[in-house]
Design a protein around this motif. Sequence first.
Motif, short mmCIF file in Angstrom:
data_model
loop_
_atom_site.label_atom_id
_atom_site.label_comp_id
_atom_site.label_asym_id
_atom_site.label_seq_id
_atom_site.Cartn_x
_atom_site.Cartn_y
_atom_site.Cartn_z
N ALA A 1 3.91 -10.06 6.68
CA ALA A 1 1.99 -9.77 6.32
C ALA A 1 1.53 -10.30 7.19
O ALA A 1 0.18 -10.07 7.90
N GLY A 2 1.85 -11.47 8.16
CA GLY A 2 1.21 -11.89 9.80
C GLY A 2 0.74 -10.28 10.69
O GLY A 2 -0.27 -9.96 10.64
N GLY A 3 1.83 -9.90 10.94
CA GLY A 3 1.60 -8.50 12.09
C GLY A 3 1.29 -7.57 11.30
O GLY A 3 0.15 -6.58 11.54
N GLU A 4 0.96 -7.35 9.90
CA GLU A 4 0.36 -6.58 9.15
C GLU A 4 -1.53 -6.94 8.94
O GLU A 4 -2.47 -5.52 8.93
N ALA A 5 -1.53 -8.10 8.51
CA ALA A 5 -3.02 -9.50 8.44
C ALA A 5 -3.54 -8.22 10.02
O ALA A 5 -5.31 -7.53 10.00
N LEU A 6 -2.62 -8.56 11.41
CA LEU A 6 -3.28 -8.99 12.76
C LEU A 6 -3.19 -7.11 12.32
O LEU A 6 -5.16 -6.49 13.74
N MET A 7 -2.26 -5.49 12.59
CA MET A 7 -2.78 -4.78 12.40
C MET A 7 -3.73 -4.26 11.54
O MET A 7 -5.70 -3.35 12.28
N GLY A 8 -4.30 -4.83 10.43
CA GLY A 8 -5.43 -4.37 9.91
C GLY A 8 -7.12 -4.66 10.04
O GLY A 8 -8.01 -3.91 10.32
N PHE A 9 -7.02 -5.71 10.73
CA PHE A 9 -8.31 -6.55 11.75
C PHE A 9 -8.22 -5.43 12.40
O PHE A 9 -9.57 -5.61 12.85
N GLY A 10 -7.10 -5.48 13.51
CA GLY A 10 -7.34 -5.45 14.45
C GLY A 10 -8.36 -3.19 14.25
O GLY A 10 -8.67 -3.32 15.21
N MET A 11 -7.40 -3.21 13.56
CA MET A 11 -7.82 -1.37 13.09
C MET A 11 -9.74 -1.12 12.90
O MET A 11 -10.23 -0.49 13.11
N ALA A 12 -9.83 -2.39 11.99
CA ALA A 12 -11.00 -2.59 11.40
C ALA A 12 -11.56 -2.29 12.34
O ALA A 12 -13.15 -1.96 13.19
N GLY B 1 -6.61 -5.88 5.65
CA GLY B 1 -6.04 -7.67 6.56
C GLY B 1 -6.00 -8.54 6.03
O GLY B 1 -4.96 -9.33 6.05
N ALA B 2 -7.23 -8.63 4.98
CA ALA B 2 -7.23 -10.20 4.26
C ALA B 2 -6.43 -10.30 2.92
O ALA B 2 -6.12 -11.27 2.98
N TYR B 3 -6.08 -8.83 2.59
CA TYR B 3 -4.39 -9.16 1.46
C TYR B 3 -3.90 -9.62 2.51
O TYR B 3 -2.65 -10.44 1.66
N CYS B 4 -3.73 -9.20 2.89
CA CYS B 4 -2.35 -9.96 3.76
C CYS B 4 -2.11 -10.98 4.46
O CYS B 4 -1.62 -11.58 4.62
N PRO C 1 5.56 -6.10 -4.77
CA PRO C 1 6.22 -5.55 -3.74
C PRO C 1 5.49 -4.18 -3.61
O PRO C 1 4.57 -3.60 -2.97
N GLU C 2 4.60 -3.91 -4.69
CA GLU C 2 3.75 -2.29 -4.72
C GLU C 2 2.88 -2.72 -4.22
O GLU C 2 1.90 -2.44 -3.65
N LEU C 3 1.83 -4.16 -3.94
CA LEU C 3 0.83 -4.24 -3.59
C LEU C 3 0.66 -4.28 -2.26
O LEU C 3 -0.02 -3.63 -1.30
N ALA C 4 1.94 -5.03 -1.82
CA ALA C 4 2.53 -4.61 -0.37
C ALA C 4 2.66 -3.33 0.13
O ALA C 4 2.24 -3.22 1.40
#
Length: 182
Positions: free
Chosen positions: A37-48, A19-22, A161-164
Amino acid sequence: MHGSASSGWLLVALCAATGAYCLLRMRSGVEEQRRAAGGEALMGFGMAAMAVPAAVFTPPAWAWPAYAVLFGAAGLHALWAARSDRHHLHHLVGAAAMVYMAVVMAGSPAHAHGHGTSGNPALTGVLLLYFTGYVMATGARLIPVVAVAGGGSATGWGDRPELARACRLSMGIAMLAMLLTM
């Protein structure tokens, strides 16, 4: 989610780091990169937040319905965004999976991170199949591609792109781990 505390904390760390990287990717000069990246950050922090071991913290009763509403809204946004980019369909499935897990946890005794309930086995199975396929496809896309020599502008580390893809892979694996505990 239920399971051992150490695996829960590893899942929290993985999802929070993703989430932080996103969040950092949201500073990209590429508009589509920022949008995804915004949606992926939300998903990462929500999953955490959902993966915090129950032995450490049991969320209040209102937390699970709040997660369901939050990810329901994220799913509607992903559905709207999917009109122009099909990658957002994956965000829609991810948001739906988060709503599903929040609803199952809200119905569990004392809201104890899913203890005592397993949700709908057929729906859980479909989500497991989807995320397994997603993880396999995303992992295959991480295979290095020969770099084009010369003639290109240097991209920042947030635009690589490989990091994403690695972040998407880690979130897919985390989603599999969370669904397996259902």
